[in-house]
Design a protein around this motif. Structure first.
Motif, short mmCIF file in Angstrom:
data_model
loop_
_atom_site.label_atom_id
_atom_site.label_comp_id
_atom_site.label_asym_id
_atom_site.label_seq_id
_atom_site.Cartn_x
_atom_site.Cartn_y
_atom_site.Cartn_z
N TYR A 1 0.85 -1.19 0.00
CA TYR A 1 0.00 0.00 0.00
C TYR A 1 0.88 1.24 0.00
O TYR A 1 2.04 1.21 0.44
CB TYR A 1 -0.88 0.06 1.26
CG TYR A 1 -1.89 -1.05 1.38
CD1 TYR A 1 -2.80 -1.31 0.34
CD2 TYR A 1 -1.98 -1.82 2.53
CE1 TYR A 1 -3.75 -2.32 0.46
CE2 TYR A 1 -2.93 -2.83 2.66
CZ TYR A 1 -3.80 -3.07 1.62
OH TYR A 1 -4.74 -4.07 1.75
N ILE A 2 0.31 2.33 -0.46
CA ILE A 2 0.85 3.66 -0.20
C ILE A 2 -0.26 4.37 0.57
O ILE A 2 -1.43 4.35 0.15
CB ILE A 2 1.18 4.40 -1.51
CG1 ILE A 2 2.31 3.68 -2.25
CG2 ILE A 2 1.55 5.86 -1.22
CD1 ILE A 2 2.65 4.28 -3.61
N LEU A 3 0.11 4.95 1.70
CA LEU A 3 -0.89 5.51 2.62
C LEU A 3 -0.86 7.03 2.66
O LEU A 3 0.13 7.66 2.29
CB LEU A 3 -0.63 4.99 4.04
CG LEU A 3 -0.54 3.48 4.24
CD1 LEU A 3 -0.25 3.17 5.71
CD2 LEU A 3 -1.81 2.79 3.79
N THR A 4 -1.96 7.59 3.17
CA THR A 4 -1.97 9.01 3.50
C THR A 4 -1.22 9.16 4.83
O THR A 4 -1.01 8.18 5.55
CB THR A 4 -3.41 9.51 3.71
OG1 THR A 4 -3.94 8.87 4.88
CG2 THR A 4 -4.29 9.20 2.50
N PRO A 5 -0.84 10.39 5.20
CA PRO A 5 -0.20 10.58 6.52
C PRO A 5 -1.10 10.11 7.67
O PRO A 5 -0.61 9.78 8.74
CB PRO A 5 0.03 12.09 6.58
CG PRO A 5 0.14 12.51 5.14
CD PRO A 5 -0.81 11.61 4.39
N HIS B 1 -10.70 5.67 -2.32
CA HIS B 1 -9.38 5.85 -1.71
C HIS B 1 -9.47 6.72 -0.45
O HIS B 1 -10.40 7.50 -0.28
CB HIS B 1 -8.39 6.44 -2.72
CG HIS B 1 -8.65 7.86 -3.09
ND1 HIS B 1 -8.36 8.91 -2.25
CD2 HIS B 1 -9.20 8.41 -4.19
CE1 HIS B 1 -8.69 10.04 -2.84
NE2 HIS B 1 -9.22 9.77 -4.02
N SER B 2 -8.49 6.54 0.41
CA SER B 2 -8.35 7.31 1.65
C SER B 2 -9.53 7.14 2.62
O SER B 2 -9.82 8.02 3.40
CB SER B 2 -8.18 8.80 1.36
OG SER B 2 -7.17 9.00 0.43
N SER B 3 -10.21 5.99 2.54
CA SER B 3 -11.33 5.78 3.47
C SER B 3 -11.11 4.58 4.38
O SER B 3 -11.83 4.39 5.33
CB SER B 3 -12.63 5.61 2.69
OG SER B 3 -12.57 4.45 1.88
N LEU B 4 -10.10 3.74 4.05
CA LEU B 4 -9.90 2.51 4.81
C LEU B 4 -8.46 2.37 5.31
O LEU B 4 -7.53 2.85 4.68
CB LEU B 4 -10.24 1.30 3.93
CG LEU B 4 -11.69 1.23 3.44
CD1 LEU B 4 -11.81 0.29 2.27
CD2 LEU B 4 -12.61 0.79 4.57
N LEU B 5 -8.33 1.66 6.41
CA LEU B 5 -7.01 1.38 6.97
C LEU B 5 -6.51 0.03 6.45
O LEU B 5 -7.32 -0.85 6.19
CB LEU B 5 -7.10 1.31 8.50
CG LEU B 5 -7.50 2.62 9.19
CD1 LEU B 5 -8.07 2.34 10.57
CD2 LEU B 5 -6.31 3.56 9.26
N PRO B 6 -5.18 -0.16 6.34
CA PRO B 6 -4.66 -1.46 5.90
C PRO B 6 -5.16 -2.62 6.76
O PRO B 6 -5.46 -3.69 6.24
CB PRO B 6 -3.14 -1.30 6.06
CG PRO B 6 -2.89 0.15 6.00
CD PRO B 6 -4.12 0.81 6.57
N SER B 7 -5.28 -2.40 8.07
CA SER B 7 -5.70 -3.48 8.97
C SER B 7 -7.14 -3.90 8.70
O SER B 7 -7.55 -4.99 9.08
CB SER B 7 -5.55 -3.04 10.43
OG SER B 7 -6.24 -1.83 10.65
N GLU B 8 -7.91 -3.05 8.01
CA GLU B 8 -9.28 -3.41 7.69
C GLU B 8 -9.34 -4.33 6.47
O GLU B 8 -10.30 -5.07 6.30
CB GLU B 8 -10.12 -2.16 7.41
CG GLU B 8 -10.32 -1.30 8.63
CD GLU B 8 -11.14 -0.06 8.32
OE1 GLU B 8 -12.31 -0.03 8.72
OE2 GLU B 8 -10.62 0.87 7.67
N ILE B 9 -8.34 -4.27 5.61
CA ILE B 9 -8.36 -5.06 4.38
C ILE B 9 -7.35 -6.19 4.41
O ILE B 9 -7.72 -7.35 4.43
CB ILE B 9 -8.12 -4.18 3.14
CG1 ILE B 9 -9.23 -3.12 3.04
CG2 ILE B 9 -8.12 -5.03 1.87
CD1 ILE B 9 -9.19 -2.30 1.79
#
Length: 194
Positions: A41-45, A119-127
């Protein structure tokens, strides 16, 4: 929730002397683990998923594929690239590789491509936590996702379910994020293990 008519796949070649460090500092997974391909993933801050990418290594570059570029990956990478000795090159990609058949294959095997979701609505741990290497050190959004992981703050989980028809009432504040045919991607509250 969303339904995608056509995906917008993009491929970017990252070359130059500092390509390894450049990518390693942005992605959630550890580039040292790359053999044939590496999903990351590439994440938001704030630790939300901005892109899910597939990384492959050719002799002179890392090739990044984003199956559905909703938020202009090239511009995002350029923002960071100006500080490093790297070159970015956008390549044409055959959009039919990532069509409805691709999505159905993913869903039928229980895989959730985060690029199908807003995009920018979910956390990695959720998916899919496996796309995050919690021991590799800094990347954008790392503090947030590490805190959620280590304090077990994750409240929701995204899953694939099959229904004959669209369910009218979903239990426990679940929501439908995406639907294709009888496949539904749901976001559901995590039930604590007893």
């Amino acid at each position: 929730y969303m339904q995608i008519e056509t995906l917008n796949p993009t491929k970017i070649k990252v070359s130059g002397k500092e390509r390894f460090d450049f990518l390693q500092n942005i992605i959630t997974n550890d580039l040292n683990k790359l053999e044939e391909e590496l999903f990351s993933y590439i994440l938001t801050p704030q630790g939300k998923i901005l892109y899910e990418i597939i990384i492959t290594n050719s002799k002179e570059s890392y090739d990044l594929v984003c199956t559905n570029d909703q938020n202009d990956l090239a511009t995002y990478l350029k923002k960071y690239a100006s500080l490093s000795d790297v070159d970015l090159h956008i390549e044409n990609i055959d959009a039919t590789e990532y069509d409805e058949k691709y999505i159905l294959n993913q869903l039928s095997s229980g895989n959730i491509d985060a690029n199908l979701l807003k995009h920018s609505s979910l956390l990695p741990s959720e998916i899919n936590d496996e796309l995050v290497d919690y021991s590799k050190g800094c990347f954008v959004g790392q503090e947030v996702v590490s805190r959620i992981k280590h304090r077990q703050l994750n409240k929701k989980k995204v899953t694939v379910k099959v229904f004959e028809e669209k369910p009218q009432n979903l239990p426990n504040n679940s929501e439908i994020l995406f639907q294709l045919n009888n496949y539904f991607i749901l976001r559901e509250p995590v039930v604590p293990e007893k």
